[in-house]
Design an enzyme around this catalytic site. Structure first.
Site, PDB file in Angstrom:
ATOM      1  N   GLY A 226      62.600 -13.200 -25.438  1.00 32.52           N
ATOM      2  CA  GLY A 226      63.349 -14.298 -24.831  1.00 32.52           C
ATOM      3  C   GLY A 226      63.090 -15.695 -25.345  1.00 32.52           C
ATOM      4  O   GLY A 226      63.789 -16.619 -24.924  1.00 32.52           O
ATOM      5  N   GLU A 260      57.959  -9.227 -27.029  1.00 37.38           N
ATOM      6  CA  GLU A 260      59.115  -8.577 -27.673  1.00 37.38           C
ATOM      7  C   GLU A 260      60.146  -9.577 -28.169  1.00 37.38           C
ATOM      8  O   GLU A 260      61.295  -9.558 -27.740  1.00 37.38           O
ATOM      9  CB  GLU A 260      59.799  -7.645 -26.655  1.00 37.38           C
ATOM     10  CG  GLU A 260      58.886  -6.681 -25.954  1.00 37.38           C
ATOM     11  CD  GLU A 260      59.535  -6.050 -24.718  1.00 37.38           C
ATOM     12  OE1 GLU A 260      60.638  -6.460 -24.319  1.00 37.38           O
ATOM     13  OE2 GLU A 260      58.920  -5.140 -24.152  1.00 37.38           O
ATOM     14  N   GLY A 262      62.967 -11.198 -30.326  1.00 41.59           N
ATOM     15  CA  GLY A 262      63.990 -10.780 -31.286  1.00 41.59           C
ATOM     16  C   GLY A 262      64.558 -12.023 -31.944  1.00 41.59           C
ATOM     17  O   GLY A 262      64.304 -12.338 -33.106  1.00 41.59           O
ATOM     18  N   ARG A 299      79.374 -13.557 -31.139  1.00 43.67           N
ATOM     19  CA  ARG A 299      78.721 -14.454 -30.164  1.00 43.67           C
ATOM     20  C   ARG A 299      79.621 -15.600 -29.685  1.00 43.67           C
ATOM     21  O   ARG A 299      79.668 -15.887 -28.496  1.00 43.67           O
ATOM     22  CB  ARG A 299      77.398 -14.985 -30.703  1.00 43.67           C
ATOM     23  CG  ARG A 299      76.386 -13.860 -31.049  1.00 43.67           C
ATOM     24  CD  ARG A 299      74.974 -14.377 -31.266  1.00 43.67           C
ATOM     25  NE  ARG A 299      74.359 -14.786 -30.023  1.00 43.67           N
ATOM     26  CZ  ARG A 299      74.182 -16.012 -29.640  1.00 43.67           C
ATOM     27  NH1 ARG A 299      74.536 -17.005 -30.428  1.00 43.67           N
ATOM     28  NH2 ARG A 299      73.650 -16.284 -28.478  1.00 43.67           N
ATOM     29  N   TYR A 303      80.211 -15.176 -25.754  1.00 42.42           N
ATOM     30  CA  TYR A 303      79.411 -16.059 -24.888  1.00 42.42           C
ATOM     31  C   TYR A 303      79.800 -17.519 -25.032  1.00 42.42           C
ATOM     32  O   TYR A 303      79.104 -18.392 -24.529  1.00 42.42           O
ATOM     33  CB  TYR A 303      77.924 -15.976 -25.244  1.00 42.42           C
ATOM     34  CG  TYR A 303      77.351 -14.603 -25.417  1.00 42.42           C
ATOM     35  CD1 TYR A 303      77.246 -13.734 -24.339  1.00 42.42           C
ATOM     36  CD2 TYR A 303      76.878 -14.182 -26.660  1.00 42.42           C
ATOM     37  CE1 TYR A 303      76.676 -12.479 -24.503  1.00 42.42           C
ATOM     38  CE2 TYR A 303      76.309 -12.930 -26.827  1.00 42.42           C
ATOM     39  CZ  TYR A 303      76.213 -12.085 -25.750  1.00 42.42           C
ATOM     40  OH  TYR A 303      75.657 -10.850 -25.912  1.00 42.42           O
ATOM     41  N   CYS A 328      93.667 -10.088 -34.321  1.00 38.35           N
ATOM     42  CA  CYS A 328      94.797 -10.464 -33.466  1.00 38.35           C
ATOM     43  C   CYS A 328      94.390 -10.704 -32.024  1.00 38.35           C
ATOM     44  O   CYS A 328      94.789  -9.992 -31.109  1.00 38.35           O
ATOM     45  CB  CYS A 328      95.852  -9.373 -33.531  1.00 38.35           C
ATOM     46  SG  CYS A 328      95.129  -7.752 -33.280  1.00 38.35           S
ATOM     47  N   TYR A 357      71.587 -10.901 -33.323  1.00 32.65           N
ATOM     48  CA  TYR A 357      72.771 -10.477 -32.576  1.00 32.65           C
ATOM     49  C   TYR A 357      74.059 -10.810 -33.327  1.00 32.65           C
ATOM     50  O   TYR A 357      75.077 -11.139 -32.727  1.00 32.65           O
ATOM     51  CB  TYR A 357      72.763 -11.079 -31.161  1.00 32.65           C
ATOM     52  CG  TYR A 357      71.468 -10.800 -30.424  1.00 32.65           C
ATOM     53  CD1 TYR A 357      71.185  -9.515 -29.986  1.00 32.65           C
ATOM     54  CD2 TYR A 357      70.513 -11.797 -30.222  1.00 32.65           C
ATOM     55  CE1 TYR A 357      69.980  -9.236 -29.344  1.00 32.65           C
ATOM     56  CE2 TYR A 357      69.311 -11.524 -29.581  1.00 32.65           C
ATOM     57  CZ  TYR A 357      69.058 -10.252 -29.140  1.00 32.65           C
ATOM     58  OH  TYR A 357      67.866  -9.972 -28.507  1.00 32.65           O
TER      59      TYR A 357
END
Ligand code: LLP
Length: 406
Positions: A226, A260, A262, A299, A303, A328, A357
């Site tokens: 995170g 962890e 990423g 992304r 988001y 499209c 991501y």
């Protein structure tokens, strides 16, 4: 990394992902250094960028892997991550995945519910093995990030409440086939504030202390991933401040700290390169249509995430333009009102901070082949994933179609 970007785009074509492996190394070392003197393991969250060469690069530096499917576990193993540095998380593991994880003898299976614990026990029993487990606790903390990527509140599907976790540990301790050695939490992604992390650490460390009092000895304290990165002008958490908060909360506990990350490792190591196809103006609105699309990097569409966009080696007066792909859907864009100079066919556009991501969330929507991936390390450039072809895409359908036509 901008030096050879045009040449690289010429050589490998676009759309293209390019990763700076030296930067990934710096990021890994910055975090590892902040853990200096403490027992720790950095389990790279493979979901952020699961290219085998990326995992192998981190494995060589000493990283473990945090995986959320048996496919990711297999990637980690084949990229050279030691089995005792692999953990398997996720709310919905299938029996065959649990079985494989036990057979591979990885470090930990992270449990996210009581039902899952019973399933793992059953599979372990059938194999005659003892499963090393960790329980994901939901500390009910608002991580103050985007709701789609916040995971530590009770309203989210992740983890179990403290009281339930206690009951699960007591059950697991008694089971012949479960060995409860870890505790886990992950409150969200792209975290830019330290307080929620510190608070969660405190809550979970207190649980470890109360488990110790009933003779349940937790050896692995997993703080999840995170750590946020800079996409625009965010203020981020320094590695030292991060680890200090963890050390503070776990004072007096004899645990190995797992984390962890990423995004922290790879987001800013990556750039997505795409070429201008056309410019067009509708009414007063300027559009730059490029050869990359939402299927390559979703992304922004998913988001409304910001990625800095620039025209590579192109000067001139800038006016706002929406940078859009050929798919499209109106949601197919990389950026809105991006200040860009006048552009021509084949000019190169760089979409920054695309290392996390990006490729892993790509798809074949509109039968678009997945882009190639390239790594830069020192003065070397290497292809780490070939561009997909039409044949690659239809391979699993073609035979079936021919078969059923018989
Ligand atoms: N550990 C667990 C249990 C996770 O669920 C995640 C991410 C991580 C570690 C790694 O988090 P990181 O260090 O990368 O923040 N697709 C979204 C992000 C989803 C993150 C899901 N879980 C995005 O593009 O922003």
């Amino acid at each position: 990394m901008s030096m050879d970007i045009k040449e690289i785009a010429e050589q490998y074509g676009t759309p293209l992902y390019v990763y700076d492996f030296d930067y990934i190394e710096e990021r890994y070392n910055s975090l590892k250094d902040a853990f200096a003197g403490k027992k720790s393991l950095i389990n790279y969250a493979v979901k952020a960028n699961s290219n085998l060469s990326v995992i192998a690069h981190l494995a060589k530096l000493g990283a473990g892997a945090d995986c959320v499917s048996i496919g990711e576990v297999k990637r980690a193993l084949s990229a050279g991550v030691s089995k005792y540095q692999i953990i398997f998380s996720g709310v919905g593991k299938r029996d065959d995945e649990i079985k494989a994880a036990l057979e591979y003898d990885i470090l930990l299976i992270n449990l996210e519910s009581e039902a899952e614990m019973k399933r793992v026990e059953m599979v372990a029993k059938a194999l005659g093995k003892e499963a090393r487990i960790s329980i994901r606790v939901n500390p009910n903390i608002d991580p103050q990030t985007h709701p789609y990527i916040s995971t530590g509140l009770h309203e989210n599907k992740f983890g179990v409440e403290i009281e339930m976790a206690k009951r699960m540990y007591i059950y697991a301790k008694k089971s012949e086939f479960l060995n409860p050695v870890g505790i886990h939490f992950h409150i969200g992604s792209q975290l830019t504030k330290l307080e929620p992390i510190a608070e969660a650490c405190g809550i979970v460390a207190d649980l470890v202390r109360s488990l110790k009092a009933i003779d349940i000895d937790i050896k692995f304290f997993d703080v999840g991933g995170g750590i946020g990165v800079v996409y625009d002008d965010e203020k981020t958490i320094s590695p030292q401040a991060y680890t200090d908060a963890i050390f503070q909360a776990t004072k007096g506990l004899d645990v190995t700290i797992l984390c962890e990350p990423g995004r922290y490792m790879v987001a800013n190591a990556g750039v997505f390169l795409t070429k201008v196809l056309y410019e067009k103006v509708n009414e007063d609105k300027r559009f730059v249509i490029v050869d990359g699309a939402m299927n390559d990097l979703i992304r922004p569409s998913l988001y409304n995430a910001y990625h800095r966009i620039e025209a590579v080696a192109k000067e001139g007066e800038k006016t706002p333009a929406d940078v859009v792909g050929p798919v499209c859907e109106s949601g197919d864009f990389f950026g809105k009102n991006v200040p860009l100079p006048a552009l021509e066919h084949n000019d190169l556009i760089a979409v920054h901070s695309a290392g996390a991501y990006g490729f892993t969330m790509s798809s074949n929507y509109n039968t678009r082949p997945k882009p190639a991936e390239v790594a830069i390390q020192g003065d070397k450039v290497k292809l780490i994933r070939k561009r997909e072809t039409y044949e690659d895409q239809v391979r699993l359908e073609l035979e079936c179609m021919e078969e059923s036509a018989k």
